[in-house]
Design a protein around this motif. Sequence first.
Motif, PDB file in Angstrom:
ATOM      1  N   LEU B 456       0.745  -1.356  -0.388  1.00  0.00           N
ATOM      2  CA  LEU B 456      -0.371   0.362  -0.236  1.00  0.00           C
ATOM      3  C   LEU B 456       0.870   1.541  -0.147  1.00  0.00           C
ATOM      4  CD1 LEU B 456      -3.049   0.404   2.488  1.00  0.00           C
ATOM      5  CD2 LEU B 456      -1.799   2.540   0.853  1.00  0.00           C
ATOM      6  N   LYS B 457       0.801   2.360  -1.208  1.00  0.00           N
ATOM      7  CA  LYS B 457       1.705   3.008  -1.297  1.00  0.00           C
ATOM      8  C   LYS B 457       0.709   4.548  -0.897  1.00  0.00           C
ATOM      9  CE  LYS B 457       4.828   0.868  -4.449  1.00  0.00           C
ATOM     10  NZ  LYS B 457       5.349   0.630  -5.237  1.00  0.00           N
ATOM     11  N   ILE B 458       1.569   4.806   0.190  1.00  0.00           N
ATOM     12  CA  ILE B 458       1.095   6.154   0.295  1.00  0.00           C
ATOM     13  C   ILE B 458       1.548   7.526   0.164  1.00  0.00           C
ATOM     14  CG2 ILE B 458       0.125   7.464   2.512  1.00  0.00           C
ATOM     15  CD1 ILE B 458      -0.799   5.909   4.309  1.00  0.00           C
ATOM     16  N   LYS B 459       1.571   8.287  -0.779  1.00  0.00           N
ATOM     17  CA  LYS B 459       2.123   9.743  -1.015  1.00  0.00           C
ATOM     18  C   LYS B 459       1.432  10.851  -0.538  1.00  0.00           C
ATOM     19  CE  LYS B 459       3.900   6.650  -4.328  1.00  0.00           C
ATOM     20  NZ  LYS B 459       4.906   6.609  -5.571  1.00  0.00           N
ATOM     21  N   ILE B 460       2.268  11.645   0.036  1.00  0.00           N
ATOM     22  CA  ILE B 460       1.780  12.842   0.717  1.00  0.00           C
ATOM     23  C   ILE B 460       2.428  14.217   0.027  1.00  0.00           C
ATOM     24  CG2 ILE B 460       1.359  14.221   2.688  1.00  0.00           C
ATOM     25  CD1 ILE B 460       1.487  11.877   4.620  1.00  0.00           C
ATOM     26  N   SER B 461       2.323  14.992  -0.276  1.00  0.00           N
ATOM     27  CA  SER B 461       2.307  16.511  -0.667  1.00  0.00           C
ATOM     28  C   SER B 461       1.529  17.325  -0.186  1.00  0.00           C
ATOM     29  CB  SER B 461       2.287  16.863  -2.542  1.00  0.00           C
ATOM     30  OG  SER B 461       2.538  15.784  -3.189  1.00  0.00           O
ATOM     31  N   GLY B 462       2.730  18.814  -0.143  1.00  0.00           N
ATOM     32  CA  GLY B 462       1.774  19.473   0.779  1.00  0.00           C
ATOM     33  C   GLY B 462       1.900  21.025   0.655  1.00  0.00           C
ATOM     34  N   CYS B 463       1.739  20.548  -1.318  1.00  0.00           N
ATOM     35  CA  CYS B 463       1.173  21.579  -2.409  1.00  0.00           C
ATOM     36  C   CYS B 463       0.882  20.961  -3.186  1.00  0.00           C
ATOM     37  CB  CYS B 463       1.747  22.564  -2.310  1.00  0.00           C
ATOM     38  SG  CYS B 463       3.191  22.868  -3.319  1.00  0.00           S
ATOM     39  N   ILE B 464       0.330  21.776  -4.390  1.00  0.00           N
ATOM     40  CA  ILE B 464       0.119  21.253  -5.587  1.00  0.00           C
ATOM     41  C   ILE B 464       0.922  20.615  -5.782  1.00  0.00           C
ATOM     42  CG2 ILE B 464      -2.741  21.702  -5.693  1.00  0.00           C
ATOM     43  CD1 ILE B 464      -1.817  24.619  -7.340  1.00  0.00           C
ATOM     44  N   ASN B 465       2.094  21.534  -6.164  1.00  0.00           N
ATOM     45  CA  ASN B 465       3.766  21.470  -7.066  1.00  0.00           C
ATOM     46  C   ASN B 465       3.966  19.751  -7.125  1.00  0.00           C
ATOM     47  OD1 ASN B 465       4.187  23.860  -8.392  1.00  0.00           O
ATOM     48  ND2 ASN B 465       4.293  23.921  -6.569  1.00  0.00           N
ATOM     49  N   ALA B 466       2.530  18.808  -6.071  1.00  0.00           N
ATOM     50  CA  ALA B 466       3.179  17.327  -5.981  1.00  0.00           C
ATOM     51  C   ALA B 466       3.947  16.898  -5.472  1.00  0.00           C
ATOM     52  CB  ALA B 466       2.402  17.190  -6.923  1.00  0.00           C
ATOM     53  N   CYS B 467       5.080  17.142  -4.941  1.00  0.00           N
ATOM     54  CA  CYS B 467       6.865  16.905  -4.899  1.00  0.00           C
ATOM     55  C   CYS B 467       6.406  15.006  -4.171  1.00  0.00           C
ATOM     56  CB  CYS B 467       7.560  17.352  -4.603  1.00  0.00           C
ATOM     57  SG  CYS B 467       8.368  19.359  -5.086  1.00  0.00           S
ATOM     58  N   GLY B 468       5.259  15.164  -3.644  1.00  0.00           N
ATOM     59  CA  GLY B 468       5.299  14.233  -2.883  1.00  0.00           C
ATOM     60  C   GLY B 468       4.513  13.399  -4.066  1.00  0.00           C
ATOM     61  N   HIS B 469       4.144  13.496  -4.896  1.00  0.00           N
ATOM     62  CA  HIS B 469       3.691  11.972  -6.043  1.00  0.00           C
ATOM     63  C   HIS B 469       2.341  11.728  -5.168  1.00  0.00           C
ATOM     64  CE1 HIS B 469       8.315  10.705  -7.531  1.00  0.00           C
ATOM     65  NE2 HIS B 469       7.881  12.172  -7.807  1.00  0.00           N
ATOM     66  N   HIS B 470       1.413  12.279  -4.991  1.00  0.00           N
ATOM     67  CA  HIS B 470      -0.036  12.284  -3.915  1.00  0.00           C
ATOM     68  C   HIS B 470      -0.650  11.873  -4.631  1.00  0.00           C
ATOM     69  CE1 HIS B 470      -0.189  16.740  -5.395  1.00  0.00           C
ATOM     70  NE2 HIS B 470      -1.857  15.895  -5.621  1.00  0.00           N
TER      71      HIS B 470
END
Lengths: 156, 557
Positions: B456-470
């Motif tokens: 299960l892959k959880i990916k988190i970004s702190g804004c819409i630039n999506a560096c966390g690949h959400h």
Amino acid sequence: MPLYKEGSIAPIAADDQLAPLPLADWLKAPTQAVMLANTDVLDPLKNHMGRLKLIALQFPKYTDGRAYSQARLLRSRLGYRGELRATGDVLRDQLPFLLRCGFDSFESNQAGFGPALARARTLFSVVYQSSSDDRAPAALLRLKLRNATAEALAAD
Amino acid sequence: MPDTHFYRYDDYDRTLLSERVEQFRDQVRRRLAGELTEEQFKPLRLTNGLYLQLHAYMLRIAIPYGTLSSRQLRKLAEIARKYDRGYGHFTTRQNLQLNWIKLEDAPDAIAALAEVDMHAIQTSGNVIRNTTADHFAGAAADEIEDPRVWCEIIRQWSTLHPEFSFLPRKFKIAITGSPNDRAAVRVHDVGLRLWRNPEGQVGFEVIVGGGLGRTPIIGKTIREFLPKDELLAYLEAVLRVYNRYGRRDNIYKARIKILVHEIGVEKMREEVEAEFVQNKDTSLRLDPQTIEAISSQFAPPALSHRSAVVGAVEALKLENRDFALWLKSNTAPHRMAGYRIVTASLKPAGAPPGDASSAQMEGVADIADAYSQGEVRVSHEQNLVLPHVAVEDLPAVYAALERLGFAEANVGKITDIIACPGLDYCALANARSIPVAQSISNHFASLAKQHDIGDLKIKISGCINACGHHHVGHIGILGVDKNGVELYQISLGGDVDFGKTSLGDIIGPAVGADRVVEAVDALVATYLERRDEGERFVDTYRRLGVEPFKERVYATV
């Protein structure tokens, strides 16, 4: 705006006989000098390479790099040999790139531009890719070195 | 110390690096002397990896194709200790970020990198960035060819490219040499996939215009099969089309994906092929000897024959449940029997994903020397990889990693979270990412539970630039700011696996920071109740759709 060419640290005088015309005007009556917007396509110039002595390209902001591609196409694909001038927002830190793309005259307001131009070719003694100057990329030099070594070994 | 089994710098490479350091030293001097404005200096520092964050400068160090020698890793540890606060952050682009660099120290830090043939060139700015690759390259059992050979060829070609140093926007290339894509090639500006055609030749499928960020788009194939020796001729064609026609009026519409979207993939292909016709058969074509010379440096290490089944390992599996779980999740098949690829998890329970202290980096370097041919990889999932570990050595490697806190048996599991630096560091962020990752990680800390939940892959970004690949997380979490309150939008069903690449669907209104863990718990509970035999979370989601998950989340939250 002060104009620079390699060989002189001080700005040089522009040749009044070579005032570049914007492409639309130039197309109506082609002269020896044309000024291109960085969105202009190069096709209309194709058959005028012999006539043209000056092509001025534009950098509306120094971070807008479209004129680098225009320069390379003019030099490497259309075979243009006349003066290629960088105009607009032209700064000394662009010089290694500009020189490699075939520019050979530069308009700049930046202090220290002339001395920086004099040193620009000494900044990097190694390049990694072929461009519109005649510098051999590292990969080619390595290849020659390997072949020379192999020949020397064979001759021994 | 073992020899490296990847590209070794020669005098040409070293000369260029040292000249680049001196050029940058002069640029920093002129900035500090006021000869350059910040606006003029910005592109110069960015292309030397220096990025201005919320509190300080950050130095982003390139780790080409995610491959490091133990000697290089030790130097990174030393630089982090000397010029930063004794730790670094491994990123989703296989780079290392130091978060507290002083501008006046930056040239010395970069000079120290050059001592071990490393740099920070083009890790930021509107240029061709560090090319990423499968982190199992050269070791994976499923590999067709080592993609790093081509990454290195691209590294050299793209470094200080005179025509492409002022692009409309950044440009990221990724390469995979395996049918199981571990490099996410469909979500890069250019993705390259090595494959063998029916005639038995290996070449590239060229994918263009993928990307995450504000406008997530899955890349389109513009070339089914490109002969390998024309790679640079083709890339130069793509870049020239992009440099000339990419939008420069709006930075949010300047990536190549927007150009491809606006003119259509057919027109893009036509433009690129027209350029390519002019480029091919020129000096851009790669000489077979050049390819061979670089390939030979990536020749796999000569591994001695080791036993594939080892009594002591089997015994420890029975005795130590955590070790047994670790073998399952943190080791992968090696191309050679008797060896495994080991992933060191940089996601111990409750820790910021991807962080490593200088002491931990040195510890991993020691393990690599003792048990993995002196080689370490950085994965885009922010973990470190020991690519060549003998089965027999697995208990010792496990114990050594455990001492470093990197033996958590959670690779690919719910706590193997990708997260961007978020509002704790980043000037662009709307919300914090790391604390959210930490609370999820703490909540699901039980290994038995994690292994029951499965992949299960959880990916988190702190804004819409999506560096966390959400967008491509099985569960994606996006931080948004609503009137000064940090809220988190949840999406489901994203995936980067090749052939299944998809973007997640937002399930409903964003939830508060204190409710994210409950929401994830509700999603997981729904999955555990409704899953069929052998189904992963994302498979169950695909089968059932969003409704049951959504209902459960908003009933509890």
